[in-house]
Each structure stands twice: as structure tokens, then as C-alpha cells.
Design a protein around this motif. Structure first.
Motif, PDB file in Angstrom:
ATOM      1  N   SER A 141       0.831  -1.211   0.000  1.00 11.74           N
ATOM      2  CA  SER A 141       0.000   0.000   0.000  1.00 11.74           C
ATOM      3  C   SER A 141       0.860   1.253   0.000  1.00 11.74           C
ATOM      4  CB  SER A 141      -0.920   0.022   1.221  1.00 11.74           C
ATOM      5  OG  SER A 141      -1.844  -1.037   1.178  1.00 11.74           O
ATOM      6  N   ALA A 142       0.377   2.281  -0.663  1.00 15.23           N
ATOM      7  CA  ALA A 142       1.064   3.568  -0.647  1.00 15.23           C
ATOM      8  C   ALA A 142       1.081   4.120   0.779  1.00 15.23           C
ATOM      9  CB  ALA A 142       0.363   4.546  -1.579  1.00 15.23           C
ATOM     10  N   ARG A 143       2.162   4.796   1.119  1.00 14.12           N
ATOM     11  CA  ARG A 143       2.324   5.359   2.469  1.00 14.12           C
ATOM     12  C   ARG A 143       1.666   6.744   2.499  1.00 14.12           C
ATOM     13  NH1 ARG A 143       8.640   5.093   2.409  1.00 14.12           N
ATOM     14  NH2 ARG A 143       8.102   5.663   0.247  1.00 14.12           N
ATOM     15  N   LEU A 144       0.371   6.742   2.786  1.00  9.60           N
ATOM     16  CA  LEU A 144      -0.427   7.961   2.703  1.00  9.60           C
ATOM     17  C   LEU A 144      -0.622   8.575   4.080  1.00  9.60           C
ATOM     18  CD1 LEU A 144      -3.111   6.584   0.226  1.00  9.60           C
ATOM     19  CD2 LEU A 144      -1.215   8.136  -0.315  1.00  9.60           C
ATOM     20  N   PRO A 145      -0.208   9.826   4.274  1.00 10.55           N
ATOM     21  CA  PRO A 145      -0.379  10.472   5.575  1.00 10.55           C
ATOM     22  C   PRO A 145      -1.808  10.969   5.767  1.00 10.55           C
ATOM     23  CG  PRO A 145       0.668  11.982   4.046  1.00 10.55           C
ATOM     24  CD  PRO A 145       0.528  10.671   3.317  1.00 10.55           C
ATOM     25  N   GLY A 146      -2.184  11.102   7.037  1.00 10.86           N
ATOM     26  CA  GLY A 146      -3.528  11.569   7.345  1.00 10.86           C
ATOM     27  C   GLY A 146      -3.828  12.955   6.813  1.00 10.86           C
ATOM     28  N   ALA A 147      -2.802  13.767   6.585  1.00  8.85           N
ATOM     29  CA  ALA A 147      -3.008  15.116   6.061  1.00  8.85           C
ATOM     30  C   ALA A 147      -3.653  15.113   4.679  1.00  8.85           C
ATOM     31  CB  ALA A 147      -1.671  15.859   6.015  1.00  8.85           C
ATOM     32  N   ILE A 155      -7.676   9.738  -4.448  1.00  7.40           N
ATOM     33  CA  ILE A 155      -6.749   8.629  -4.213  1.00  7.40           C
ATOM     34  C   ILE A 155      -7.389   7.311  -4.630  1.00  7.40           C
ATOM     35  CG2 ILE A 155      -5.649   7.284  -2.374  1.00  7.40           C
ATOM     36  CD1 ILE A 155      -5.169  10.021  -0.948  1.00  7.40           C
ATOM     37  N   GLU A 156      -8.615   7.081  -4.195  1.00  7.27           N
ATOM     38  CA  GLU A 156      -9.292   5.821  -4.513  1.00  7.27           C
ATOM     39  C   GLU A 156      -9.519   5.671  -6.011  1.00  7.27           C
ATOM     40  OE1 GLU A 156     -11.833   4.567  -0.639  1.00  7.27           O
ATOM     41  OE2 GLU A 156     -12.635   6.279  -1.747  1.00  7.27           O
ATOM     42  N   GLN A 157      -9.788   6.766  -6.684  1.00 10.92           N
ATOM     43  CA  GLN A 157      -9.982   6.704  -8.143  1.00 10.92           C
ATOM     44  C   GLN A 157      -8.682   6.384  -8.872  1.00 10.92           C
ATOM     45  OE1 GLN A 157     -11.744  10.469  -9.197  1.00 10.92           O
ATOM     46  NE2 GLN A 157     -13.733   9.960  -8.277  1.00 10.92           N
ATOM     47  N   ALA A 158      -7.549   6.842  -8.317  1.00  6.57           N
ATOM     48  CA  ALA A 158      -6.264   6.647  -8.988  1.00  6.57           C
ATOM     49  C   ALA A 158      -5.668   5.267  -8.755  1.00  6.57           C
ATOM     50  CB  ALA A 158      -5.272   7.716  -8.524  1.00  6.57           C
ATOM     51  N   LEU A 159      -6.097   4.583  -7.685  1.00  8.73           N
ATOM     52  CA  LEU A 159      -5.553   3.266  -7.391  1.00  8.73           C
ATOM     53  C   LEU A 159      -6.236   2.204  -8.243  1.00  8.73           C
ATOM     54  CD1 LEU A 159      -5.294   3.467  -3.494  1.00  8.73           C
ATOM     55  CD2 LEU A 159      -3.403   3.507  -5.134  1.00  8.73           C
ATOM     56  N   GLN A 161      -6.885  -0.849  -7.527  1.00 11.77           N
ATOM     57  CA  GLN A 161      -7.778  -1.686  -6.729  1.00 11.77           C
ATOM     58  C   GLN A 161      -7.920  -1.094  -5.336  1.00 11.77           C
ATOM     59  OE1 GLN A 161      -5.805  -5.467  -6.938  1.00 11.77           O
ATOM     60  NE2 GLN A 161      -4.337  -4.977  -5.340  1.00 11.77           N
ATOM     61  N   ALA A 162      -8.934  -1.532  -4.623  1.00 13.12           N
ATOM     62  CA  ALA A 162      -9.192  -0.995  -3.292  1.00 13.12           C
ATOM     63  C   ALA A 162      -7.991  -1.223  -2.380  1.00 13.12           C
ATOM     64  CB  ALA A 162     -10.443  -1.633  -2.704  1.00 13.12           C
ATOM     65  N   SER A 163      -7.720  -0.238  -1.534  1.00 15.10           N
ATOM     66  CA  SER A 163      -6.583  -0.321  -0.616  1.00 15.10           C
ATOM     67  C   SER A 163      -7.073  -0.452   0.814  1.00 15.10           C
ATOM     68  CB  SER A 163      -5.712   0.931  -0.742  1.00 15.10           C
ATOM     69  OG  SER A 163      -4.678   0.918   0.221  1.00 15.10           O
ATOM     70  N   LEU A 164      -6.330  -1.226   1.620  1.00 18.59           N
ATOM     71  CA  LEU A 164      -6.645  -1.355   3.046  1.00 18.59           C
ATOM     72  C   LEU A 164      -6.069  -0.196   3.849  1.00 18.59           C
ATOM     73  CD1 LEU A 164      -6.011  -5.176   3.590  1.00 18.59           C
ATOM     74  CD2 LEU A 164      -8.210  -4.013   3.369  1.00 18.59           C
ATOM     75  N   ASN A 165      -5.234   0.625   3.220  1.00 16.70           N
ATOM     76  CA  ASN A 165      -4.599   1.746   3.912  1.00 16.70           C
ATOM     77  C   ASN A 165      -4.875   3.038   3.161  1.00 16.70           C
ATOM     78  OD1 ASN A 165      -2.589  -0.772   4.461  1.00 16.70           O
ATOM     79  ND2 ASN A 165      -2.687   0.583   6.223  1.00 16.70           N
ATOM     80  N   ALA A 254       6.484  -4.788  -2.528  1.00 17.72           N
ATOM     81  CA  ALA A 254       7.259  -3.552  -2.583  1.00 17.72           C
ATOM     82  C   ALA A 254       7.158  -2.910  -3.963  1.00 17.72           C
ATOM     83  CB  ALA A 254       8.720  -3.832  -2.231  1.00 17.72           C
ATOM     84  N   GLN A 255       7.165  -3.727  -5.000  1.00 13.70           N
ATOM     85  CA  GLN A 255       7.023  -3.199  -6.350  1.00 13.70           C
ATOM     86  C   GLN A 255       5.639  -2.579  -6.537  1.00 13.70           C
ATOM     87  OE1 GLN A 255       9.203  -2.735  -8.739  1.00 13.70           O
ATOM     88  NE2 GLN A 255       7.623  -1.850 -10.076  1.00 13.70           N
ATOM     89  N   THR A 256       4.626  -3.236  -6.000  1.00 11.43           N
ATOM     90  CA  THR A 256       3.273  -2.688  -6.086  1.00 11.43           C
ATOM     91  C   THR A 256       3.182  -1.357  -5.355  1.00 11.43           C
ATOM     92  OG1 THR A 256       2.307  -4.898  -6.216  1.00 11.43           O
ATOM     93  CG2 THR A 256       0.835  -3.132  -5.551  1.00 11.43           C
ATOM     94  N   ARG A 257       3.811  -1.272  -4.182  1.00 10.70           N
ATOM     95  CA  ARG A 257       3.813   0.007  -3.458  1.00 10.70           C
ATOM     96  C   ARG A 257       4.481   1.094  -4.282  1.00 10.70           C
ATOM     97  NH1 ARG A 257       6.316   0.358   2.466  1.00 10.70           N
ATOM     98  NH2 ARG A 257       4.185  -0.238   3.061  1.00 10.70           N
ATOM     99  N   THR A 258       5.621   0.784  -4.892  1.00 11.41           N
ATOM    100  CA  THR A 258       6.324   1.776  -5.715  1.00 11.41           C
ATOM    101  C   THR A 258       5.419   2.296  -6.824  1.00 11.41           C
ATOM    102  OG1 THR A 258       8.488   0.790  -5.246  1.00 11.41           O
ATOM    103  CG2 THR A 258       8.309   2.138  -7.227  1.00 11.41           C
ATOM    104  N   GLU A 259       4.703   1.388  -7.475  1.00 12.08           N
ATOM    105  CA  GLU A 259       3.798   1.791  -8.550  1.00 12.08           C
ATOM    106  C   GLU A 259       2.641   2.639  -8.030  1.00 12.08           C
ATOM    107  OE1 GLU A 259       2.735  -1.985 -10.122  1.00 12.08           O
ATOM    108  OE2 GLU A 259       4.708  -2.352 -11.034  1.00 12.08           O
ATOM    109  N   ASN A 260       2.078   2.241  -6.885  1.00 11.67           N
ATOM    110  CA  ASN A 260       0.971   3.000  -6.315  1.00 11.67           C
ATOM    111  C   ASN A 260       1.409   4.386  -5.857  1.00 11.67           C
ATOM    112  OD1 ASN A 260      -0.998   1.025  -6.710  1.00 11.67           O
ATOM    113  ND2 ASN A 260      -0.632   0.059  -4.724  1.00 11.67           N
ATOM    114  N   GLU A 261       2.604   4.470  -5.295  1.00 12.86           N
ATOM    115  CA  GLU A 261       3.082   5.771  -4.852  1.00 12.86           C
ATOM    116  C   GLU A 261       3.397   6.677  -6.039  1.00 12.86           C
ATOM    117  OE1 GLU A 261       4.812   4.537  -0.445  1.00 12.86           O
ATOM    118  OE2 GLU A 261       6.234   5.116  -2.019  1.00 12.86           O
ATOM    119  N   ALA A 262       3.833   6.097  -7.133  1.00  8.60           N
ATOM    120  CA  ALA A 262       4.040   6.899  -8.343  1.00  8.60           C
ATOM    121  C   ALA A 262       2.714   7.482  -8.830  1.00  8.60           C
ATOM    122  CB  ALA A 262       4.685   6.049  -9.431  1.00  8.60           C
TER     123      ALA A 262
END
Length: 291
Positions: A141-147, A155-159, A161-165, A254-262
Motif C-alpha cells: 500500500s502507498a504510504r499515505l499520511p492523514g493530512a 486517491i481511490e480513483q487513482a488506485l 484496486q481498493a486499498s486497506l490503507n 514492494a514493487q506494487t507500493r512503488t507503482e501506487n506511490e508513483a
């Protein structure tokens, strides 16, 4: 599922046949022998064993006063009061030591103000934080801050698939009342402490007469050992081999996180660069011990 669980809670609140309130002290933690629960809970604990798995369950009417003061251990012991439901699971291959604990502490009364539930929730988070629990983000999962809460829809539209975080999972940021009321009816937060893991589910059913002001809430905390946490990443047939399979899976995650954070950076969403994944103790041991 939401209505079934809340209906069960309401039913429990109204079907007390006990002789009077009773508060019992229970000390319990992960890797304790499962049998240790049977003495303090006596006849009020139900035991169910099947194919190498044993479960002990204590459940009383939530408003009966027949509750537990549960002392939980680990690096910094802490206590939860008013626990009306406790379930512990152990496995034969681990000599029936506790691998998972699920607790339901007393939440605000039926049809309480949303503000009361919010206050109770953040009091719980403060207690957990003082005991050393910190945010856990799934490794894919992307490391998304509460801010970034107000950007949740984008965010949900750009991912893909659904994220747990999502941003609301960040316990470091207190949601205001409008944000709190906008949470999903079933919301979940994730934490870790050393080699222990925790998920908190907050389940809400809005009042029919005043949905913007009042609702009925259920809090549920599930603590897991490291093994229990990471076995859940695999299908049942692969779980006995989780230690050997996990490194390759973590690399994929980790690769999936990198892609999601991009994707997040492309839409102007900030990433929490300070977050680091927890160390997985079983993978740091020599192979002969890790297996």
C-alpha cells in the motif's frame, strides 16, 4: 454483515439473565498457554477444538455489567476495561499457545452522539500509543499520511484496486467531526509493536431519527503474533511454508507500493517518506531457526 453484528450487540445488551454485575480480572497475552484462560473465566468460557485449532470464547451481554478488566502484556503492558467479549485462538503445532486475541470493549451506549464515539476512539488510540503501538501500512500500500484525508476520493480513483490503507488510517492525525462522520460504516486501523500486530475495527450504524448526530458503535481489537499476521497473506495450503514464501511475496508487494506511490505523486498527493516497514523477526533468524 454490518447489520448482523450490530444486531447481535443490541441483542446481547437486552438479554441478560445473570444474577448481577460481575467484573473479573484477566491477564492474557500472545504466546500464553490457551488453557490459562479457563481458570479465571470458569464456566463462562466456551471451548471449541477442531483439526488442531482450539478457540476459547467469553461473551456476555454488553450492558449487563458482567465484563472483564483485561491486562494485556508485551513490551509495555496495558489494560482494557469493560470487555464483554474475548476470543483467543491457539494451534496444536504451537502447543496451543495463544496466536490471536480478539476483544470487544464497551463502546458508547446505543444511539450515542458521534462526538462521544470519536472521543472514546481517540482515547483508545492514545492508550495504545502509550503502550508502544504504531501505525502499520501493508507492504503493497502507498504510504499515505492523514493530512491527505480530503483527497481520499481522488486517491481511490487513482488506485487500480481498493486499498486497506488510506489517509484516515493514520492515527497521528485526529479527524474532525465532519471527517469522522464521513468514514465508511466499517473502518479499520492497523498497528504493530515489535513482532506483534493489531487491527481495530470500528463499526457504525447511524441513527434512523438523527443520522448526522447519533449512531451505534462497535469497537473490535484483534491482536496477532507475527506468524499469524503473515500466514494470512497466503492461501491455506501455503501457510505452513509462509517463512520460505514471504521474501518473494514482499518483493512483489514492494514493487506494487512503488507503482501506487508513483500514481499518487502524479495526482499531487504527498507520500509519507518517513514511514518504514516493521522488521520481520522470523526472516532475520538463520534458516534453521526461522523454519
Amino acid at each position: 454483515m454490518k447489520r448482523l453484528v450490530l444486531a447481535l450487540t443490541l441483542l446481547l445488551a437486552g438479554c441478560d439473565n445473570s444474577d448481577g454485575p460481575r467484573v473479573r480480572d484477566v491477564t492474557i497475552w500472545l504466546q500464553d498457554p490457551l488453557a490459562h484462560l479457563q481458570t479465571p473465566l470458569g464456566d463462562d468460557v466456551d471451548k471449541d477444538c477442531f483439526q488442531g485449532t482450539c478457540t476459547l470464547n467469553f461473551t456476555q451481554p454488553s450492558a449487563s455489567g458482567n465484563v472483564l478488566r483485561v491486562q494485556l502484556g508485551g513490551a509495555k503492558p496495558f489494560r482494557l476495561n469493560g470487555v464483554f467479549s474475548l476470543t483467543a485462538v491457539g494451534y496444536e503445532e504451537d502447543r496451543y499457545r495463544i496466536a490471536e486475541i480478539t476483544l470487544m470493549p464497551a463502546s458508547p451506549p446505543t444511539n450515542s452522539l458521534h462526538s462521544e464515539a470519536r472521543t472514546a476512539f481517540y482515547q483508545l488510540l492514545a492508550q495504545l500509543g502509550a503502550a508502544g503501538w504504531q501505525r502499520f501500512i501493508m507492504q503493497d500500500s502507498a504510504r499515505l499520511p492523514g493530512a491527505e484525508f480530503n483527497h481520499t476520493a481522488r486517491i481511490e480513483q487513482a488506485l487500480p484496486q481498493a486499498s486497506l490503507n488510506l489517509p484516515f488510517n493514520d492515527p497521528a492525525v485526529l479527524l474532525n467531526m465532519a471527517q469522522w462522520r464521513s468514514l465508511p460504516l466499517i473502518s479499520q486501523w492497523y498497528f504493530y509493536r515489535d513482532d506483534e500486530y493489531l487491527s481495530i475495527i470500528v463499526q457504525r450504524e447511524n441513527s434512523d431519527s438523527a443520522p448526522n448526530e447519533r449512531g451505534t458503535y462497535l469497537f473490535m481489537l484483534t491482536f496477532k503474533t507475527e506468524a499469524q499476521q503473515y500466514q494470512s497473506y497466503f492461501a491455506a495450503d501455503d501457510r505452513p511454508r509462509w517463512k520460505s514464501l514471504l521474501p518473494a511475496l514482499l518483493k512483489q508487494m514492494a514493487q506494487t507500493r512503488t507503482e501506487n506511490e508513483a500514481r499518487m505523486r502524479d495526482i499531487g498527493v504527498t507520500i509519507d517518506e518517513h514511514y518504514r516497514d516493521p522488521t520481520i523477526g522470523a526472516l532475520d533468524k538463520p534458516a534453521t531457526q526461522a523454519e
